[in-house]
Design a protein around this motif. Structure first.
Motif, short mmCIF file in Angstrom:
data_model
loop_
_atom_site.label_atom_id
_atom_site.label_comp_id
_atom_site.label_asym_id
_atom_site.label_seq_id
_atom_site.Cartn_x
_atom_site.Cartn_y
_atom_site.Cartn_z
N LEU A 1 41.36 38.49 40.19
CA LEU A 1 42.58 39.24 39.88
C LEU A 1 42.24 40.71 39.82
CD1 LEU A 1 45.41 38.36 37.44
CD2 LEU A 1 44.42 40.64 37.34
N VAL A 2 43.01 41.53 40.53
CA VAL A 2 42.82 42.97 40.55
C VAL A 2 44.06 43.61 39.96
CG1 VAL A 2 42.43 45.02 41.97
CG2 VAL A 2 41.34 42.85 42.57
N GLY A 3 43.93 44.29 38.83
CA GLY A 3 45.04 45.00 38.21
C GLY A 3 45.11 46.42 38.72
N LEU A 4 46.33 46.90 39.01
CA LEU A 4 46.49 48.21 39.62
C LEU A 4 47.26 49.18 38.75
CD1 LEU A 4 47.44 47.08 43.24
CD2 LEU A 4 45.20 47.74 42.37
N PHE B 1 47.00 42.04 42.22
CA PHE B 1 46.87 40.93 43.16
C PHE B 1 46.06 39.82 42.51
CE2 PHE B 1 47.37 44.62 45.93
CZ PHE B 1 48.27 44.16 46.89
N ILE B 2 46.40 38.59 42.90
CA ILE B 2 45.53 37.44 42.66
C ILE B 2 45.01 36.98 44.02
CG2 ILE B 2 45.50 34.98 42.11
CD1 ILE B 2 47.01 35.48 39.66
N GLY B 3 43.72 36.84 44.12
CA GLY B 3 43.13 36.38 45.36
C GLY B 3 42.39 35.07 45.17
N VAL B 4 42.46 34.22 46.16
CA VAL B 4 41.76 32.93 46.16
C VAL B 4 40.83 32.91 47.36
CG1 VAL B 4 41.99 30.42 46.14
CG2 VAL B 4 43.74 31.83 45.05
#
Length: 638
Positions: free
Chosen positions: A367-370, A432-435
């Motif tokens: 998870l990337v917080g912006l 974003f949440i990335g998998v």
């Protein structure tokens, strides 16, 4: 049989009297610690602390004398008791003078001179104790009660005590009449009554009627227990009133704090001592050695009382101290209990990432917080960001995908599923949440309802955290005005002039405007020299260190405020360093906005938003520095 009953009653009353005597010493010492811990800088509290020292000395010595095994030790402790008694009139006069000065009637020299003279006279009385002038030989009544024979100097001291108490009462009555509010006048009345009774309750009157215990032993010990209980109660009442002096806190906070300390400190200690005393003396009366039960009783009493206090004190505070504000306080209390902290948010998001990995059988998730205040990276398993926690490299890599995230619910980015997290209807991107590492599947395979539920919960958590940060910002903006209201309310209870003349701090938004202007001309310009911040006391004090140079002084204050925004450690270009990096690069180094935005991997619009937050942080730091400077000046004047 009747004589046995009277003897038993006499023993019980004497035990109660001894317990109350020790309880007074414990309570006075506990209140002294309370004063030392919270508001010792106030003159009224300092003078009250001196009264507490006298009470501690007098009643501790009396308690030790009651259990002393030999006449020599009894005589020693009786002399120590009088050492506390002789200074009580001087400390009482000092206290009354301090209370009257608090109401706006400072001494013009006469009261100060009289107070110093009283301390000198008390010191002379103290010197006379070992010489045998103030008190005569020790006399034992019925082999159990010891006291000194009075001397001519003892009668003079009694007159001295009555005279100073009369002067002190007149000063306190004047202070009560000068109080502005009904609540403050009522507290002043409590103070007058409790202080007078306390002073006379400490004085040992037994030498003036030594035959009374022999003729009426039950009545004597009953009165002794009653007087000691009354003195302890009055001491607490006096401390309750004094607790409001010099404290810029709501009344309910002061009451609750004192209540907790009294319950957990002197009440628990006195009750434990009382249980132990009753067990020992009951065992002696029955001819049984109860020393084995003493440690068990002590532990059981302490644990039981602490358990009951922990269980019942929240209910007692709401009932006794909340008043009409109970509903608002309950809301704040529930908010405190249910607040999602940064650590709570981190744990919740890690659970979501782990659940996504389990659902998709992926190798990792991140998870990337912006958004400002939430710029961070969390990763679970094997991802491209597993070693980039709290780094701006992740947002920098995702920067080209921001526009795509405005329309798509999810998309593929370098083999990863990428889920944009939106802020509800406002549409700004939260992150974003990335998998990562999903096995190849048919193109028709889409994220199922469980995956969307987990993504929505992650977005909800970030939105709630953002709302909380706005709430914290609003509370910080209200803090200076709230502090002023509490200070004016506290001062206005006793002194109208202090209420009118108190300095009103500027609104935080005004200070932020001034800080923005002076930062724009950090290295010189009209907004630097003609800035309202020049009148601040902290800047005036800095001018003395810079040989009267106003520009250098203001720059030094700004530099100190900027350094307070700086995180600990070496400078980095990570999320927690954003505010400091913006201040340093934009205003100190003078770089262009486009260069700063590229270096920090953010849009120019986002940069301006965070620049505003950084300027507000500097303004808050300057306000705190100014309040500290004003408080330091006021303390030096006192």
């Amino acid at each position: 049989m009747q004589n046995d009953g009277m003897m038993a009653l006499q023993g019980v009353l004497r035990a109660l009297s001894d317990i109350f005597t020790a309880g007074i010493a414990i309570t006075a010492f506990a209140l002294l610690l309370y004063a030392l811990a919270f508001n010792l800088f106030n003159r009224v509290v300092r003078s009250f602390a001196l009264i507490l020292v006298c009470v501690v000395v007098a009643f501790t010595a009396e308690s030790m004398g009651n259990i002393a095994p030999s006449p020599v030790e009894q005589e020693f402790w009786l002399r120590v008791q009088w050492a506390g008694v002789v200074f009580l009139p001087a400390t009482y006069l000092h206290f009354a003078d301090a209370v009257l000065a608090t109401t706006g009637q400072p001494s013009r020299g006469r009261r100060r001179f009289l107070s110093r003279l009283a301390y000198l006279i008390s010191f002379l009385f103290l010197v006379s104790i070992p010489l045998g002038w103030l008190i005569g030989p020790v006399v034992s009544v019925d082999g159990k009660i010891s006291h000194f024979q009075p001397t001519p100097l003892t009668h003079i001291f009694l007159i001295y005590l009555i005279t100073l108490c009369g002067i002190g009462i007149s000063l306190l009555v004047r202070a009560m009449r000068r109080s502005t509010l009904s609540a403050s006048r009522r507290r002043m009345f409590y103070l007058v009554f409790s202080s007078v009774a306390l002073v006379f309750g400490v004085f040992p009157f037994l030498p003036y009627n030594p035959d009374f215990p022999l003729r009426h032993p039950v009545l004597f010990w009953g009165l002794a227990a009653l007087v000691n209980a009354l003195v302890g109660t009055l001491l607490v009442i006096m401390a309750y009133v004094v607790a409001f002096f010099g404290v810029m806190l709501p009344d309910r906070v002061v009451k609750a704090r004192l209540f907790k300390w009294l319950m957990r400190g002197p009440f628990t200690a006195s009750a434990t001592l009382g249980v132990v005393t009753l067990i020992r003396r009951g065992g002696e009366a029955l001819g049984y050695n109860a020393s084995v039960l003493v440690p068990i009783a002590m532990v059981a009493t302490i644990l039981t009382l602490e358990y009951l206090i922990t269980l019942l004190s929240p209910l007692g505070e709401r009932v006794l101290f909340a008043g009409n504000d109970r509903e608002e306080l309950d809301i704040l209390r529930r908010l405190e209990e249910r607040l999602v902290t940064r650590n709570d948010l981190r744990q919740f998001l890690e659970m979501i990432l782990t659940a996504l990995m389990d659902r998709t059988q992926a190798e990792g998730a991140y998870l990337v917080g912006l958004e400002e205040g939430a710029q961070f990276v969390l990763s679970q398993g094997k991802t491209r960001f597993e070693h980039l926690e709290n780094s701006l490299d992740a947002p920098l890599k995702l920067y080209p995908e921001w526009e795509k995230a405005r329309e798509a619910r999810y998309f593929i980015w370098e083999g990863d599923w990428l889920f944009p997290l939106h802020n509800g209807e406002e549409s700004p991107l939260l992150g974003f949440i990335g998998v990562s590492g999903i096995e190849e599947r048919e193109e028709s395979i889409e994220p199922d309802d469980t995956i969307w539920m987990l993504v929505d919960r992650a977005a909800m958590a970030l939105r709630d955290r953002k709302l909380q940060e706005r709430f914290f910002s609003a509370m910080e903006a209200l803090a200076p005005q709230a502090d002023l209201i509490q200070r004016l309310r506290t001062a206005g209870q006793y002194d109208r002039r202090e209420f009118i003349q108190a300095e009103i701090p500027e609104a935080p938004e005004d200070v932020a405007t001034w800080v923005r202007e002076v930062l724009s001309h950090y290295w010189g310009g009209p907004k630097l020299l003609n800035n309202p911040l020049m009148k601040y006391r902290v800047v005036q004090e800095a001018m003395r260190e810079h040989n009267g140079n106003q520009a250098n002084a203001l720059r030094a204050v700004l530099r100190q405020a900027i350094d307070q925004v700086k995180p600990e450690g070496e400078r980095k270009f990570t999320g927690e360093w954003i505010l400091y990096n913006i201040l340093e690069m934009k205003f100190v180094e003078g770089r262009k906005v486009r260069d700063i935005a590229m270096r920090l991997a953010m849009s120019e619009a986002d940069l301006y938003r965070k620049q505003r937050v950084a300027i507000e942080a500097v303004a808050k730091a300057i306000l705190e520095m100014e309040m500290d400077a004003r408080e330091g000046t006021n303390q030096r004047q006192v």
